[in-house]
Design a protein around this motif. Structure first.
Motif, mmCIF file in Angstrom:
data_model
loop_
_atom_site.group_PDB
_atom_site.id
_atom_site.type_symbol
_atom_site.label_atom_id
_atom_site.label_comp_id
_atom_site.label_asym_id
_atom_site.label_seq_id
_atom_site.Cartn_x
_atom_site.Cartn_y
_atom_site.Cartn_z
ATOM 1 N N ARG A 16 0.710 -1.081 -0.100
ATOM 2 C CA ARG A 16 -0.182 -0.068 0.063
ATOM 3 C C ARG A 16 0.781 1.013 0.041
ATOM 4 O O ARG A 16 2.076 1.187 -0.084
ATOM 5 N N GLY A 17 0.388 2.259 0.055
ATOM 6 C CA GLY A 17 0.791 3.701 0.166
ATOM 7 C C GLY A 17 1.899 3.978 1.129
ATOM 8 O O GLY A 17 3.075 4.289 0.814
ATOM 9 N N ALA A 18 1.458 3.607 2.517
ATOM 10 C CA ALA A 18 2.302 3.839 3.425
ATOM 11 C C ALA A 18 3.524 2.902 3.339
ATOM 12 O O ALA A 18 4.495 3.438 3.591
ATOM 13 N N ASP A 19 3.371 1.877 2.856
ATOM 14 C CA ASP A 19 4.536 0.756 2.728
ATOM 15 C C ASP A 19 5.410 1.330 1.766
ATOM 16 O O ASP A 19 6.693 1.301 2.182
ATOM 17 N N HIS A 20 4.817 1.711 0.620
ATOM 18 C CA HIS A 20 6.068 2.523 -0.269
ATOM 19 C C HIS A 20 6.541 3.781 0.104
ATOM 20 O O HIS A 20 7.800 3.789 -0.076
ATOM 21 N N ALA A 21 5.840 4.254 0.780
ATOM 22 C CA ALA A 21 6.517 5.717 1.476
ATOM 23 C C ALA A 21 7.773 5.427 2.196
ATOM 24 O O ALA A 21 8.761 5.938 2.144
ATOM 25 N N LEU A 22 7.140 4.380 3.302
ATOM 26 C CA LEU A 22 8.391 4.193 4.285
ATOM 27 C C LEU A 22 9.689 3.459 3.449
ATOM 28 O O LEU A 22 10.754 3.741 3.975
ATOM 29 N N ARG A 23 9.293 2.602 2.371
ATOM 30 C CA ARG A 23 10.645 1.822 1.937
ATOM 31 C C ARG A 23 11.410 3.037 1.270
ATOM 32 O O ARG A 23 12.466 2.738 1.134
ATOM 33 N N VAL A 24 10.687 3.997 0.446
ATOM 34 C CA VAL A 24 11.716 5.146 -0.201
ATOM 35 C C VAL A 24 12.362 5.782 0.898
ATOM 36 O O VAL A 24 13.366 6.095 0.832
#
Length: 204
Positions: A16-24
């Motif tokens: 999801r969006g939160a996962d992608h943001a934290l990975r970046v």
């Protein structure tokens, strides 16, 4: 305080969006050297917003904790992404295990299943990653202390190298080594306490 909440969010919202943001954010944190992270934090929190002092150590315990916030945050931001990524991966595997389905079938609340069952298993790989990177974290303090002008062992070592004070260099290196070994020991003890399988193998 940084890696565990971020790992929980990323692990429970994979894809999801939160996962992608934290990975970046984690990838960016891994790519920045500690001294550069320190300069960025000084520019934002000390120069621009005047929340924390630029450098120094303080004279009282309260002032010292206040002054050490940015140096500690600088060190944490270089290690937290590794722990967060390990926790995210292991949490995703733990949430798909059979014992989690059993806990949910018993009618336990979601936060109890997550914190009492899944996290207890998923935290072990993250703890291993943290333990393996303690040497890297201790080595970072040498640079971070000089960026923030903190009169610690790291700055003492740099000054001793400049003056070729070899006994002091050996003493500081020995102290760093002792600290790393003690933290490795605490990591192993933490594994024994959290994982019954490790406890049984150690006792058996």
């Amino acid at each position: 305080m940084i890696a565990i909440p971020a790992g929980l969010i990323a692990g429970t919202r994979q894809g999801r969006g939160a996962d992608h943001a934290l990975r970046v954010i984690a990838t960016a944190g891994l790519g920045l050297p500690s001294y550069w992270t320190g300069f960025i934090l000084i520019l934002i929190f000390a120069v621009t917003f005047h929340i924390f002092p630029i450098a120094g150590y303080g004279n009282t315990w309260g002032a010292r904790l206040y002054n050490l916030f940015l140096p500690a945050l600088t060190c944490a931001l270089n290690v937290a992404p590794l722990v967060m990524r390990a926790l995210r991966t292991s949490l995703g595997e733990a949430l798909g295990a059979g014992f989690i389905d059993t806990a949910r079938a018993k009618g336990l609340p979601g936060y109890v299943v997550l914190l009492s069952h899944a996290l207890r298993v998923a935290i072990l790989p993250a703890l291993n990653v943290l333990g393996l990177n303690i040497g890297f974290l201790v080595g970072n303090t040498v640079l971070v202390e000089n960026v923030f002008a903190v009169p610690g062992l790291g700055q003492l070592m740099i000054n001793s190298i400049g003056t070729r004070d070899y006994p002091t260099i050996q003493m500081v290196t020995l102290m760093f080594g002792v600290v790393v070994v003690l933290i490795y020991l605490l990591t192993d003890l933490g594994q024994i306490m959290l994982d019954p399988r490790v406890r049984r193998s150690e006792l058996g």
